[in-house]
Design a protein around this motif. Structure first.
Motif, PDB file in Angstrom:
ATOM      1  N   TYR B  14      28.540  67.971 107.831  1.00  0.00           N
ATOM      2  CA  TYR B  14      29.779  69.127 108.697  1.00  0.00           C
ATOM      3  C   TYR B  14      31.423  68.147 108.794  1.00  0.00           C
ATOM      4  O   TYR B  14      30.658  67.093 109.222  1.00  0.00           O
ATOM      5  CB  TYR B  14      28.684  69.528 109.896  1.00  0.00           C
ATOM      6  CG  TYR B  14      28.007  70.912 110.260  1.00  0.00           C
ATOM      7  CD1 TYR B  14      28.155  71.916 109.149  1.00  0.00           C
ATOM      8  CD2 TYR B  14      27.491  70.973 110.340  1.00  0.00           C
ATOM      9  CE1 TYR B  14      27.961  73.202 109.374  1.00  0.00           C
ATOM     10  CE2 TYR B  14      25.871  71.730 110.492  1.00  0.00           C
ATOM     11  CZ  TYR B  14      26.203  72.889 109.534  1.00  0.00           C
ATOM     12  OH  TYR B  14      25.494  74.074 109.736  1.00  0.00           O
ATOM     13  N   VAL B  21      29.289  65.325 110.954  1.00  0.00           N
ATOM     14  CA  VAL B  21      27.507  65.359 111.103  1.00  0.00           C
ATOM     15  C   VAL B  21      26.992  65.207 110.033  1.00  0.00           C
ATOM     16  O   VAL B  21      26.948  66.243 109.488  1.00  0.00           O
ATOM     17  CB  VAL B  21      27.520  66.283 112.376  1.00  0.00           C
ATOM     18  CG1 VAL B  21      26.143  66.554 112.724  1.00  0.00           C
ATOM     19  CG2 VAL B  21      28.457  66.469 113.603  1.00  0.00           C
ATOM     20  N   ALA B  23      24.063  67.109 108.653  1.00  0.00           N
ATOM     21  CA  ALA B  23      23.124  67.846 109.730  1.00  0.00           C
ATOM     22  C   ALA B  23      20.970  68.095 108.696  1.00  0.00           C
ATOM     23  O   ALA B  23      20.848  68.501 109.432  1.00  0.00           O
ATOM     24  CB  ALA B  23      23.546  68.875 109.593  1.00  0.00           C
ATOM     25  N   SER B  43      15.536  70.235 119.193  1.00  0.00           N
ATOM     26  CA  SER B  43      16.972  70.950 118.479  1.00  0.00           C
ATOM     27  C   SER B  43      17.910  70.035 118.698  1.00  0.00           C
ATOM     28  O   SER B  43      18.081  68.621 118.560  1.00  0.00           O
ATOM     29  CB  SER B  43      18.011  71.213 120.723  1.00  0.00           C
ATOM     30  OG  SER B  43      19.021  72.264 120.075  1.00  0.00           O
ATOM     31  N   GLY B  44      18.747  70.593 117.642  1.00  0.00           N
ATOM     32  CA  GLY B  44      19.894  70.176 116.536  1.00  0.00           C
ATOM     33  C   GLY B  44      19.552  69.394 115.446  1.00  0.00           C
ATOM     34  O   GLY B  44      20.058  68.376 114.896  1.00  0.00           O
ATOM     35  N   SER B  45      18.057  69.578 115.220  1.00  0.00           N
ATOM     36  CA  SER B  45      17.520  68.838 113.869  1.00  0.00           C
ATOM     37  C   SER B  45      17.830  69.313 112.979  1.00  0.00           C
ATOM     38  O   SER B  45      17.929  68.723 111.659  1.00  0.00           O
ATOM     39  CB  SER B  45      15.937  68.267 114.104  1.00  0.00           C
ATOM     40  OG  SER B  45      16.003  70.221 114.180  1.00  0.00           O
ATOM     41  N   GLY B  46      18.433  70.423 112.727  1.00  0.00           N
ATOM     42  CA  GLY B  46      19.372  70.592 111.887  1.00  0.00           C
ATOM     43  C   GLY B  46      18.766  72.208 110.759  1.00  0.00           C
ATOM     44  O   GLY B  46      18.331  72.098 110.228  1.00  0.00           O
ATOM     45  N   LYS B  47      17.333  73.157 111.666  1.00  0.00           N
ATOM     46  CA  LYS B  47      16.317  73.996 111.684  1.00  0.00           C
ATOM     47  C   LYS B  47      17.440  75.416 110.895  1.00  0.00           C
ATOM     48  O   LYS B  47      17.177  75.721 109.523  1.00  0.00           O
ATOM     49  CB  LYS B  47      16.008  74.659 112.133  1.00  0.00           C
ATOM     50  CG  LYS B  47      14.730  73.371 113.437  1.00  0.00           C
ATOM     51  CD  LYS B  47      14.117  73.381 113.922  1.00  0.00           C
ATOM     52  CE  LYS B  47      14.743  74.232 115.031  1.00  0.00           C
ATOM     53  NZ  LYS B  47      15.388  73.324 116.051  1.00  0.00           N
ATOM     54  N   SER B  48      18.966  75.318 111.402  1.00  0.00           N
ATOM     55  CA  SER B  48      19.312  76.855 111.555  1.00  0.00           C
ATOM     56  C   SER B  48      20.351  76.268 109.640  1.00  0.00           C
ATOM     57  O   SER B  48      20.631  76.982 109.066  1.00  0.00           O
ATOM     58  CB  SER B  48      20.236  76.550 112.811  1.00  0.00           C
ATOM     59  OG  SER B  48      19.523  77.660 113.501  1.00  0.00           O
ATOM     60  N   THR B  49      20.466  75.231 110.176  1.00  0.00           N
ATOM     61  CA  THR B  49      21.732  74.265 109.025  1.00  0.00           C
ATOM     62  C   THR B  49      20.508  75.025 107.445  1.00  0.00           C
ATOM     63  O   THR B  49      21.224  75.426 106.772  1.00  0.00           O
ATOM     64  CB  THR B  49      21.581  73.757 109.311  1.00  0.00           C
ATOM     65  OG1 THR B  49      22.896  73.143 110.223  1.00  0.00           O
ATOM     66  CG2 THR B  49      23.328  73.198 107.639  1.00  0.00           C
TER      67      THR B  49
HETATM   68  N1  ATP Z   1      29.135  74.459 111.826  1.00  0.00           N
HETATM   69  C1  ATP Z   1      29.539  72.969 112.658  1.00  0.00           C
HETATM   70  N2  ATP Z   1      30.324  72.445 112.239  1.00  0.00           N
HETATM   71  C2  ATP Z   1      29.475  70.549 112.936  1.00  0.00           C
HETATM   72  N3  ATP Z   1      28.448  71.004 113.477  1.00  0.00           N
HETATM   73  C3  ATP Z   1      27.329  72.118 113.429  1.00  0.00           C
HETATM   74  C4  ATP Z   1      28.126  73.003 113.117  1.00  0.00           C
HETATM   75  N4  ATP Z   1      26.967  73.468 113.104  1.00  0.00           N
HETATM   76  C5  ATP Z   1      25.723  72.493 113.408  1.00  0.00           C
HETATM   77  N5  ATP Z   1      26.309  71.138 113.284  1.00  0.00           N
HETATM   78  C6  ATP Z   1      25.375  70.529 114.202  1.00  0.00           C
HETATM   79  O1  ATP Z   1      24.196  69.998 112.738  1.00  0.00           O
HETATM   80  C7  ATP Z   1      23.173  69.684 113.916  1.00  0.00           C
HETATM   81  C8  ATP Z   1      22.231  70.395 113.225  1.00  0.00           C
HETATM   82  O2  ATP Z   1      22.649  72.032 113.522  1.00  0.00           O
HETATM   83  P1  ATP Z   1      21.297  72.823 113.923  1.00  0.00           P
HETATM   84  O3  ATP Z   1      22.684  73.904 114.294  1.00  0.00           O
HETATM   85  O4  ATP Z   1      21.092  73.277 112.239  1.00  0.00           O
HETATM   86  O5  ATP Z   1      20.423  72.297 114.606  1.00  0.00           O
HETATM   87  P2  ATP Z   1      19.725  73.430 114.609  1.00  0.00           P
HETATM   88  O6  ATP Z   1      17.479  72.446 114.503  1.00  0.00           O
HETATM   89  O7  ATP Z   1      19.378  74.750 114.681  1.00  0.00           O
HETATM   90  O8  ATP Z   1      19.431  73.565 116.630  1.00  0.00           O
HETATM   91  P3  ATP Z   1      18.732  74.607 117.794  1.00  0.00           P
HETATM   92  O9  ATP Z   1      17.117  73.982 117.916  1.00  0.00           O
HETATM   93  O10 ATP Z   1      19.386  73.910 119.134  1.00  0.00           O
HETATM   94  O11 ATP Z   1      18.903  75.909 116.795  1.00  0.00           O
HETATM   95  C9  ATP Z   1      23.358  69.451 114.870  1.00  0.00           C
HETATM   96  O12 ATP Z   1      24.132  68.103 115.558  1.00  0.00           O
HETATM   97  C10 ATP Z   1      24.429  70.271 115.233  1.00  0.00           C
HETATM   98  O13 ATP Z   1      25.718  70.028 116.486  1.00  0.00           O
END
Ligand code: ATP
Ligand code: MG
Lengths: 367, 239
Positions: B14, B21, B23, B43-49
């Motif tokens: 990102y 970042v 992700a 949290s923030g490990s990249g699951k949603s990504t």
């Molecule tokens: N649109 C974006 N722009 C910049 N950085 C992003 C964006 N979306 C996510 N990130 C960063 O990418 C990393 C992974 O984010 P992601 O949402 O995939 O985490 P996650 O594992 O789903 O977290 P959670 O369990 O809190 O939902 C995080 O460090 C987040 O800050």
């Protein structure tokens, strides 16, 4: 329309309120334009209803009928050229008259005409006057509100001349005053009351002819000007100013209406941003969503306009006689179309918002 | 066994420059037909990504992506929308139902978007609702449903377009553990019986035993794969 209709059904109150505001706004637009048209008709009905298309007037009279004087010899010249068809003299004068025997003055506009020519008004009650009998007039029916009836006499306090009302006509007002029609003999008497007068004159010669014939006449006769009916209308005292103010009111109403509607739809769209994200994630594309929004806007606007048209007719039927109100079908269609265009344009603002929503917002996010 | 989805060395970054970042960092895995895979991680490990990329909502920065035999790495926004419509079903963290649609209309909406609304779609919607125990709720609005019922509607909606792949982002987050488990059970059953595939992001370890495999992700890297149904001690050590 799948989404649009179901949302209208679900959020009934919200859309009812928006619809209500839209009804009020378009109602206001219709009422104001009805009053504007009514005023303009009241001001110029006699001219609008006149079966003339051009007028011969005196040059330097600033296209104003009441400043123009066409002397008798000019009329004779014009009469010869036109062989007596399509041209007839018109005498016009503002007067304050009283009902004979009373003191109450009322402002009227005098039209002196040839009773056998095309300026003769249509009689709705009583009878017409002719060109030979003196002291007979046909008056606009609005004088009834001043207590004038058939057989009553009108008197000019300055010259003490009197005319008997023999008939009524309708829709003949000029500069907001009712018109009194008389023949040219009475006109002659009236203007001869001025001892300095050297020669009989008329205010204008009304013409029924094509623009090219009118141009030709202007070339053939010296010291005259030929203007169109529209020119004469625009130069009625106060006409332009009045219409200008009313047009501005309507323009501002449209501007305000479009802002109000644009803001409403924008706020509603803002509230639904998250929802649009979900729909996009599900595979809806921007054009589907745009169509849905447009469908809603158009449906709401059309319904609001139809209801306010009904309301407008309702108001028209309860307005007192003395308030002139006129709205014709063309105006309804024109303004309805404009309102629709304005609200669609206003909602284009929301479309940009929809286009910018990213489907990704639906993932990993609480409501 | 047929592969439904394959990540081949996928990375996602990102932003640019100093703000960049990472992700996802060289992630490779695949999901087979009939498989139900869980993704866990802090949290923030990249699951949603990861889920967004699998769901064709995001394009990867590097690597290759194959869905149902088709390379979907580089697609236009329009093509991405089409793939989502045809091949992917989403179950969001909060059910994300459309507030002004009845339960049945939520499902018909999917058919409407695909321009396939008709008797067939209605039959399918009724069938799905009956199957997920929602038949008596078909004319209710989301605001009158319990959290579990809403998630079940979301699952029914996800199946409506007969997707190859179901993606669920914390579908149990708003449910108590009993409801949560029921919802995940339903998801698992559907995946098995329809021979499709599903990926679920979750924090809820009590449902991991319902999954065939658990992928653990940390700082954008896949660090472990465990066959859950075989493993007796799930990932407690990570928390
Ligand atoms: N649109 C974006 N722009 C910049 N950085 C992003 C964006 N979306 C996510 N990130 C960063 O990418 C990393 C992974 O984010 P992601 O949402 O995939 O985490 P996650 O594992 O789903 O977290 P959670 O369990 O809190 O939902 C995080 O460090 C987040 O800050
Ligand atoms: Mg997340």
């Amino acid at each position: 329309m799948f989404l649009a209709l179901r949302e209208l059904k679900f959020a009934k109150l919200r859309y009812f309120l928006i619809g209500f505001i839209m009804i009020l706004i378009s109602w206001l637009v219709f009422i104001i334009s009805g009053l504007a048209n009514g005023l303009s008709a009241d001001n110029a009905a006699a001219l609008l209803n006149m079966k003339a298309d051009h007028f011969v007037i005196q040059p330097d009279s600033e296209n104003k009928l009441n400043r123009s004087q066409i002397p008798e010899d000019k009329w004779t010249e014009i009469k010869q050229i036109t062989a007596g068809t399509g041209a007839t003299p018109l005498g016009q004068k503002m007067l304050s008259v009283t009902k004979a025997g009373t003191k109450n003055k009322m402002d009227v506009t005098l039209f002196a005409i040839d009773a056998n020519q095309f300026l003769a008004p249509v009689i709705t009650e009583g009878s017409h006057f002719n060109n030979t009998d003196k002291n007979q007039v046909v008056v606009d029916a609005s004088l009834k509100q001043e207590g004038i009836g058939l057989g009553d006499w009108l008197q000019d306090p300055e010259t003490n001349q009197k005319w008997k009302v023999v008939g009524f006509t309708e829709g003949h007002t000029f500069s907001h005053s009712p018109v009194v029609f008389m023949n040219l003999k009475d006109w002659d008497d009236l203007i001869r009351a001025n001892p300095q007068l050297k020669q009989r004159y008329y205010s204008a010669i009304a013409l029924q002819m094509t623009p090219s014939q009118a141009d030709e006449l202007k070339r053939d006769v010296s010291e005259i000007d030929v203007i169109t009916k529209e020119d004469a209308l625009q130069n009625l005292p106060g006409y332009k100013e009045e219409q200008g103010s009313l047009s501005m009111m309507i323009v501002f109403l449209f501007v305000i209406a479009s802002f109000v509607q644009a803001v409403f739809f924008y706020v509603i769209t803002l509230q639904k941003t998250n929802q649009f994200g979900v729909l996009k994630a599900l595979g809806a594309n921007t054009s589907d969503l745009a169509r849905s929004l447009m469908g809603q806007v158009i449906l709401l606007t059309v319904t609001a306009i139809l209801i306010s048209v009904g309301f407008t007719y309702g108001v028209e039927s309860i307005l007192p006689e003395s308030v002139p109100f006129r709205l014709d079908v063309e105006t309804f269609f024109l303004f309805s179309g404009l309102l629709l265009v304005v609200s669609v344009l206003g909602s284009l603002l929301s479309l940009r918002r929809i286009a910018n929503v990213d489907a990704i917002e639906a993932i990993g996010r609480a409501e | 066994m047929k592969t439904k989805l394959a990540f081949e060395d996928v990375s996602k970054r990102y932003g640019t420059g100093d703000n960049a970042v990472k992700a996802l960092d060289h992630v490779s895995f695949h999901v087979n037909e009939g498989e139900f895979v869980a993704i866990v991680g802090p949290s923030g490990s990249g699951k949603s990504t990861l889920l967004s990329i699998a769901g064709v909502l995001l394009s990867p920065s590097a690597g290759r992506l194959i869905l149902d035999g088709q390379d979907i790495t580089n697609l236009s926004a329009k093509e991405m929308t089409k793939i989502r419509l045809d091949k992917i079903g989403f179950v969001f963290q909060t059910s994300n139902l459309v507030p002004f649609l009845t339960v049945r209309d939520q499902l018909l909406l999917v058919a409407e978007i695909a321009k396939k609304r008709g008797i067939e779609a209605e039959q399918k919607a009724d069938e799905l609702l009956a199957h997920l125990g929602l038949a008596h709720r078909r004319n209710h609005y989301p605001e009158h449903l319990s959290g579990g019922e809403r998630q079940r509607v979301a699952i029914a909606r996800a199946w409506m377009n007969s997707p190859e792949l179901i993606l669920a982002d914390e579908p149990t987050a708003s449910l108590d553990s009993k409801r949560g488990r029921q919802v995940v059970e339903m998801l698992a059953d559907e995946v098995k019986s329809r021979r499709k595939a599903a990926i679920m992001v979750t924090h809820d370890e009590r449902v991991l035993d319902l999954c065939d495999r658990v992928l653990t992700i940390k700082d954008g890297k896949l660090i472990a794969t465990a066959g859950m149904k075989a493993a007796s001690q799930p990932l407690h050590s990570h928390h």
